[in-house]
Design a protein around this motif. Sequence first.
Motif, mmCIF file in Angstrom:
data_model
loop_
_atom_site.group_PDB
_atom_site.id
_atom_site.type_symbol
_atom_site.label_atom_id
_atom_site.label_comp_id
_atom_site.label_asym_id
_atom_site.label_seq_id
_atom_site.Cartn_x
_atom_site.Cartn_y
_atom_site.Cartn_z
ATOM 1 N N ALA A 58 0.834 -1.205 0.000
ATOM 2 C CA ALA A 58 0.000 0.000 0.000
ATOM 3 C C ALA A 58 0.872 1.260 0.000
ATOM 4 O O ALA A 58 0.579 2.225 -0.719
ATOM 5 C CB ALA A 58 -0.929 0.002 1.210
ATOM 6 N N LEU A 59 1.934 1.262 0.785
ATOM 7 C CA LEU A 59 2.843 2.412 0.837
ATOM 8 C C LEU A 59 3.497 2.653 -0.523
ATOM 9 O O LEU A 59 3.532 3.791 -1.019
ATOM 10 C CB LEU A 59 3.910 2.205 1.916
ATOM 11 N N ALA A 136 4.550 13.051 4.620
ATOM 12 C CA ALA A 136 3.604 11.977 4.929
ATOM 13 C C ALA A 136 4.299 10.622 4.891
ATOM 14 O O ALA A 136 4.086 9.785 5.773
ATOM 15 C CB ALA A 136 2.428 12.004 3.956
ATOM 16 N N VAL A 137 5.145 10.411 3.906
ATOM 17 C CA VAL A 137 5.861 9.133 3.801
ATOM 18 C C VAL A 137 6.832 8.975 4.966
ATOM 19 O O VAL A 137 6.914 7.898 5.573
ATOM 20 C CB VAL A 137 6.588 9.018 2.438
ATOM 21 N N VAL A 138 7.555 10.024 5.309
ATOM 22 C CA VAL A 138 8.484 9.958 6.443
ATOM 23 C C VAL A 138 7.721 9.674 7.737
ATOM 24 O O VAL A 138 8.122 8.809 8.525
ATOM 25 C CB VAL A 138 9.309 11.265 6.554
ATOM 26 N N HIS A 144 5.285 3.334 11.432
ATOM 27 C CA HIS A 144 5.382 1.894 11.169
ATOM 28 C C HIS A 144 6.522 1.279 11.975
ATOM 29 O O HIS A 144 6.354 0.248 12.626
ATOM 30 C CB HIS A 144 5.603 1.651 9.673
ATOM 31 N N ASP A 145 7.668 1.911 11.909
ATOM 32 C CA ASP A 145 8.849 1.367 12.582
ATOM 33 C C ASP A 145 8.682 1.308 14.097
ATOM 34 O O ASP A 145 9.247 0.444 14.757
ATOM 35 C CB ASP A 145 10.094 2.182 12.218
ATOM 36 N N LYS A 146 7.892 2.217 14.629
ATOM 37 C CA LYS A 146 7.632 2.233 16.065
ATOM 38 C C LYS A 146 6.799 1.010 16.485
ATOM 39 O O LYS A 146 6.954 0.495 17.580
ATOM 40 C CB LYS A 146 6.894 3.516 16.447
ATOM 41 N N HIS A 147 5.934 0.532 15.588
ATOM 42 C CA HIS A 147 4.997 -0.538 15.922
ATOM 43 C C HIS A 147 5.360 -1.897 15.301
ATOM 44 O O HIS A 147 4.659 -2.869 15.541
ATOM 45 C CB HIS A 147 3.589 -0.160 15.473
ATOM 46 N N SER A 148 6.411 -1.948 14.530
ATOM 47 C CA SER A 148 6.748 -3.177 13.817
ATOM 48 C C SER A 148 8.107 -3.715 14.244
ATOM 49 O O SER A 148 8.978 -2.963 14.686
ATOM 50 C CB SER A 148 6.756 -2.891 12.314
ATOM 51 N N LEU A 152 11.390 -0.079 8.369
ATOM 52 C CA LEU A 152 11.552 0.344 6.980
ATOM 53 C C LEU A 152 12.648 1.395 6.820
ATOM 54 O O LEU A 152 13.303 1.452 5.790
ATOM 55 C CB LEU A 152 10.235 0.920 6.445
ATOM 56 N N GLN A 153 12.799 2.248 7.821
ATOM 57 C CA GLN A 153 13.813 3.310 7.759
ATOM 58 C C GLN A 153 15.164 2.761 8.199
ATOM 59 O O GLN A 153 15.247 1.958 9.111
ATOM 60 C CB GLN A 153 13.432 4.477 8.653
#
Length: 155
Positions: A58-59, A136-138, A144-148, A152-153
Amino acid sequence: MKFGQRMRAEEAACLLGNRLELADRFVNYKCLKKLIKPLTAQTDSASQEAHEQTFVRALLHEINQVNDFFVNKESEYCDYMTNKLGERVRILEHKNFGEESFRADPECLRTLLNDIAAFAVKVQNLRRYAIVNALAVVKITKKHDKHSMDPLQVS
């Protein structure tokens, strides 16, 4: 003001202002944010991996949509600048070529300046569009990275 609210405000401003062409082209931050929620739930690894893949697809889809729109607009604006504005400048140069002093037709100059000003506003709006979508992407990848468990970063 939270970023999601800022995104909605920017989209609303496009609908109300002279940026109607940008209104439905923003990253769907709200949808991406909803895709992060399942990542926080304690589920098995296969389910977690499926949610990760759904989010990443989706991203990437959102990024590609924004990029395609931006590239098309950039090309359109370059054509406009070189063809239409360039032609008006050439007409002004031709009209004044034989004169001893450079006194252009005031109406022609006024029209050219108005066209340049309108074009500058369009370019500024496209620049703002790019910045908001990049943010928005950042923001969404950071969330995402906080919860996964699979960031990704790159640090």
